[in-house]
Design an enzyme around this catalytic site. Structure first.
Site, PDB file in Angstrom:
ATOM      1  N   GLU A 139      -1.746   7.071 -32.854  1.00 32.91           N
ATOM      2  CA  GLU A 139      -2.846   5.936 -31.993  1.00 32.91           C
ATOM      3  C   GLU A 139      -3.210   5.496 -33.555  1.00 32.91           C
ATOM      4  OE1 GLU A 139      -4.484   6.268 -28.486  1.00 32.91           O
ATOM      5  OE2 GLU A 139      -6.147   4.823 -28.879  1.00 32.91           O
ATOM      6  N   ASP A 180     -12.986  -1.227 -24.834  1.00 33.95           N
ATOM      7  CA  ASP A 180     -11.571  -1.016 -23.670  1.00 33.95           C
ATOM      8  C   ASP A 180     -12.345  -1.739 -22.228  1.00 33.95           C
ATOM      9  OD1 ASP A 180     -11.121   1.248 -26.066  1.00 33.95           O
ATOM     10  OD2 ASP A 180     -12.616   2.801 -24.789  1.00 33.95           O
ATOM     11  N   ASP A 231      -9.611  16.520 -20.032  1.00 31.91           N
ATOM     12  CA  ASP A 231      -9.790  15.753 -18.750  1.00 31.91           C
ATOM     13  C   ASP A 231      -9.841  16.607 -18.078  1.00 31.91           C
ATOM     14  OD1 ASP A 231     -10.204  14.324 -20.645  1.00 31.91           O
ATOM     15  OD2 ASP A 231      -8.589  13.446 -20.379  1.00 31.91           O
ATOM     16  N   LYS A 249      -6.658   3.562 -35.176  1.00 32.40           N
ATOM     17  CA  LYS A 249      -8.357   2.868 -34.823  1.00 32.40           C
ATOM     18  C   LYS A 249      -9.124   2.217 -36.173  1.00 32.40           C
ATOM     19  CE  LYS A 249     -12.097   2.821 -31.958  1.00 32.40           C
ATOM     20  NZ  LYS A 249     -12.891   3.876 -30.910  1.00 32.40           N
ATOM     21  N   MET A 304       2.370  11.605 -20.379  1.00 31.00           N
ATOM     22  CA  MET A 304       1.743  11.831 -22.127  1.00 31.00           C
ATOM     23  C   MET A 304       0.811  12.359 -21.312  1.00 31.00           C
ATOM     24  SD  MET A 304      -1.038   9.926 -23.411  1.00 31.00           S
ATOM     25  CE  MET A 304      -1.327   9.165 -23.691  1.00 31.00           C
ATOM     26  N   ASP A 324      -1.470   1.746 -25.128  1.00 30.15           N
ATOM     27  CA  ASP A 324      -2.640   1.432 -24.709  1.00 30.15           C
ATOM     28  C   ASP A 324      -3.180  -0.497 -24.884  1.00 30.15           C
ATOM     29  OD1 ASP A 324      -2.696   4.181 -24.599  1.00 30.15           O
ATOM     30  OD2 ASP A 324      -4.637   4.312 -26.118  1.00 30.15           O
ATOM     31  N   GLU A 371      -3.229   0.507 -29.831  1.00 30.48           N
ATOM     32  CA  GLU A 371      -4.162  -0.213 -28.189  1.00 30.48           C
ATOM     33  C   GLU A 371      -4.264  -1.416 -29.081  1.00 30.48           C
ATOM     34  OE1 GLU A 371      -7.511   2.871 -27.167  1.00 30.48           O
ATOM     35  OE2 GLU A 371      -8.333   1.503 -27.372  1.00 30.48           O
ATOM     36  N   HIS A 424      -6.089  14.565 -21.382  1.00 26.43           N
ATOM     37  CA  HIS A 424      -6.261  15.255 -22.508  1.00 26.43           C
ATOM     38  C   HIS A 424      -6.748  16.378 -21.930  1.00 26.43           C
ATOM     39  CE1 HIS A 424      -8.237  11.587 -24.204  1.00 26.43           C
ATOM     40  NE2 HIS A 424      -7.517  12.037 -25.412  1.00 26.43           N
ATOM     41  N   ASP A 467     -15.801  -0.531 -29.754  1.00 28.77           N
ATOM     42  CA  ASP A 467     -14.354  -0.106 -28.627  1.00 28.77           C
ATOM     43  C   ASP A 467     -15.155  -0.571 -27.738  1.00 28.77           C
ATOM     44  OD1 ASP A 467     -12.164   0.542 -28.569  1.00 28.77           O
ATOM     45  OD2 ASP A 467     -12.373   2.421 -27.892  1.00 28.77           O
ATOM     46  N   HIS A 515      -8.028  -2.229 -30.163  1.00 27.62           N
ATOM     47  CA  HIS A 515      -8.011  -0.913 -31.713  1.00 27.62           C
ATOM     48  C   HIS A 515      -7.683  -2.495 -32.666  1.00 27.62           C
ATOM     49  CE1 HIS A 515      -8.315   3.417 -30.214  1.00 27.62           C
ATOM     50  NE2 HIS A 515      -9.765   2.241 -29.650  1.00 27.62           N
ATOM     51  N   ASP A 542      -5.581   1.906 -20.964  1.00 31.75           N
ATOM     52  CA  ASP A 542      -6.643   2.914 -21.746  1.00 31.75           C
ATOM     53  C   ASP A 542      -8.065   2.082 -21.636  1.00 31.75           C
ATOM     54  OD1 ASP A 542      -8.460   4.743 -23.446  1.00 31.75           O
ATOM     55  OD2 ASP A 542      -7.604   4.380 -24.425  1.00 31.75           O
TER      56      ASP A 542
HETATM   57  C1  GLT Z   1      -9.965   8.327 -26.725  1.00 31.60           C
HETATM   58  C2  GLT Z   1     -10.253   6.603 -27.155  1.00 31.60           C
HETATM   59  C3  GLT Z   1      -8.690   6.445 -26.677  1.00 31.60           C
HETATM   60  C4  GLT Z   1      -7.460   7.219 -26.731  1.00 31.60           C
HETATM   61  C5  GLT Z   1      -7.750   7.789 -26.638  1.00 31.60           C
HETATM   62  C6  GLT Z   1      -5.840   9.270 -26.949  1.00 31.60           C
HETATM   63  S1  GLT Z   1      -9.187   9.027 -26.239  1.00 31.60           S
HETATM   64  O1  GLT Z   1     -10.955   7.929 -25.093  1.00 31.60           O
HETATM   65  O2  GLT Z   1     -11.388   5.603 -27.088  1.00 31.60           O
HETATM   66  O3  GLT Z   1      -8.173   5.351 -27.607  1.00 31.60           O
HETATM   67  O4  GLT Z   1      -6.616   6.404 -26.642  1.00 31.60           O
HETATM   68  O5  GLT Z   1      -7.235  10.447 -27.325  1.00 31.60           O
HETATM   69 MN    MN Z   2     -10.427   2.355 -27.603  1.00 27.08          MN
HETATM   70 MN    MN Z   3      -6.201   4.622 -26.655  1.00 32.51          MN
END
Ligand code: GLT
Ligand code: MN
Ligand code: MN
Length: 388
Positions: free
Chosen positions: A182, A258, A58, A184, A89, A246, A218, A55, A256, A221, A288
């Protein structure tokens, strides 16, 4: 096994925000020191990664002066060259700053919507400086808790206008970006607009440049919405819209998480990797995810290595699946039909419609066909558990 050694050609990428995640959560302070972008580049390269994504903030803090920006950009450029990593990306942080508390492109305040577009153009300039060709849009704050405050149709119109404008901006600058949207379903908003990849696949054809725009699904998500990620990706690939992915994992319909790629949903992630490898998908395999909050700084690299290793294990298992004579014989049986039955192509003519109407298809006979899915699925379990 050398087939489990990550190499550049596997196209494994991480975000600066992923391995750089310091372990903050809504209830607790960070458990790890921040990592510099240069350290991240060095460590990822040593592990066999191909690229690193970011980003805007970042890399360049939101309050950095022009001189600081130039110094950071130059240092990062040198690190990428020294360690042979690319930036496939880039994306914009449109969620951390309090200005975005009620959304970015869909904020009720037109000044915030302008600021979001301005911030995105500047971030697109930054990504383009590093050669990024995919531009991700994650609308984390584009949603609502109070539907009385905003007409959801209007929010979609504002979102569409912003994307149309930004497509034109990319074209006018010659950046060659492909936009990857993306989804969510919720978090941080109570509800996020366009909550699933399927919703985005319906939205994209309403844009001015639908060919420039695809999706960045993702794993976690879609799983938060209870969906089968393998099916989600099959549809995106079939529509020619999988521009980025992702990879991570998740324990069911919860917040979420991750988690390290492939660490939870073993069978579903096996079919996902098999699909990615066999479909001709040529994009990044982007992780991600982040290390458990309980890890120390070295554990972060165990996490990163684990994401790539697990992907390669699934890839090896997909090869075994295709070479396994028992599995292949069962598949042949499942897909077989009555000897002599002639498949009629479903290309419409009035004669063909008449012909199909008159086929002697006996539903009781059809229902008798044996489908040994229990045996097939057990063979898959045996394969994945390493006893085949
Ligand atoms: C954030 C989010 C991710 C996205 C990123 C891209 S930022 O961490 O949780 O799923 O992919 O903006
Ligand atoms: Mn996530
Ligand atoms: Mn993501």
């Amino acid at each position: 096994m050398s087939s489990l050694q990550p190499r550049k050609e596997h196209k494994f990428t991480f975000g600066l925000w992923t391995v750089g995640n310091p372990g903050r959560d809504p209830f607790g302070e960070p458990t790890r020191e921040p990592l510099s972008p240069v350290t991240i580049v060095k460590r990822l390269s040593e592990l066999g990664a191909y690229g690193v994504n970011f980003h805007d903030n970042d890399l360049v803090p939101i309050d950095a002066s022009a001189t600081e920006r130039d110094r950071i950009v130059a240092e990062f450029r040198t690190a990428l060259d020294d360690y042979g990593l690319c930036v496939p990306m880039a994306t914009t942080n449109l969620f951390s700053d309090p200005a975005f508390k009620d959304g970015a492109y869909t904020s009720n305040d037109p000044r915030v919507r302008m600021y979001a577009v301005q911030k995105t153009m500047r971030a697109m300039d930054l990504g383009a400086e590093f050669g990024a060709k995919v531009y991700v849009f994650w609308g984390g704050r584009e949603g609502a808790e109070v539907d009385g405050a905003k007409d959801a149709r209007e929010a979609l119109k504002w979102f569409r206008e912003a994307l149309n404008f930004l497509c034109e901006y990319s074209i006018s600058q010659g950046y060659g970006y492909r936009f990857a949207l993306e989804a969510k379903p919720n978090e941080p908003r109570g509800d996020i607009y366009l909550p699933t990849t399927g919703a985005y696949l319906g939205f994209i054809p309403t844009l001015d440049h639908p060919d420039m725009v695809g999706v960045n699904p993702e794993v976690g998500h879609e799983q938060m919405a209870g969906l089968n990620f393998y099916h989600v990706i099959a549809q995106a690939i079939e529509a020619g819209k999988l521009f980025h992915i992702d990879l991570n994992d998740q324990k069911g319909c919860r917040f979420d998480q991750d988690l390290r790629f492939g660490s939870e949903s073993i069978k579903n992630m096996f079919f996902l990797v098999k699909l990615l490898e066999e479909s001709g998908y040529e994009g990044s395999r982007h992780f991600d995810a982040h290390a458990y909050r309980s890890e120390d700084p070295e554990g972060v690299w165990d996490f990163a290595a684990g994401c790539m290793r697990t992907y390669l294990i699934y890839r090896e298992k997909a090869r075994q699946f295709n070479d396994d004579p028992d599995i292949q014989a069962l598949l042949a049986e499942i897909r077989s039909t009555e000897p002599g039955f002639e498949q009629i192509p479903l290309e419409f003519t009035p004669e063909r419609a008449e012909q199909i109407k008159n086929l002697p298809l006996d539903r009781r006979e059809l229902a008798k066909k044996r489908l040994p899915y229990e045996r097939l699925d057990q063979l898959i379990i045996d394969l994945l558990m390493g006893v085949r």
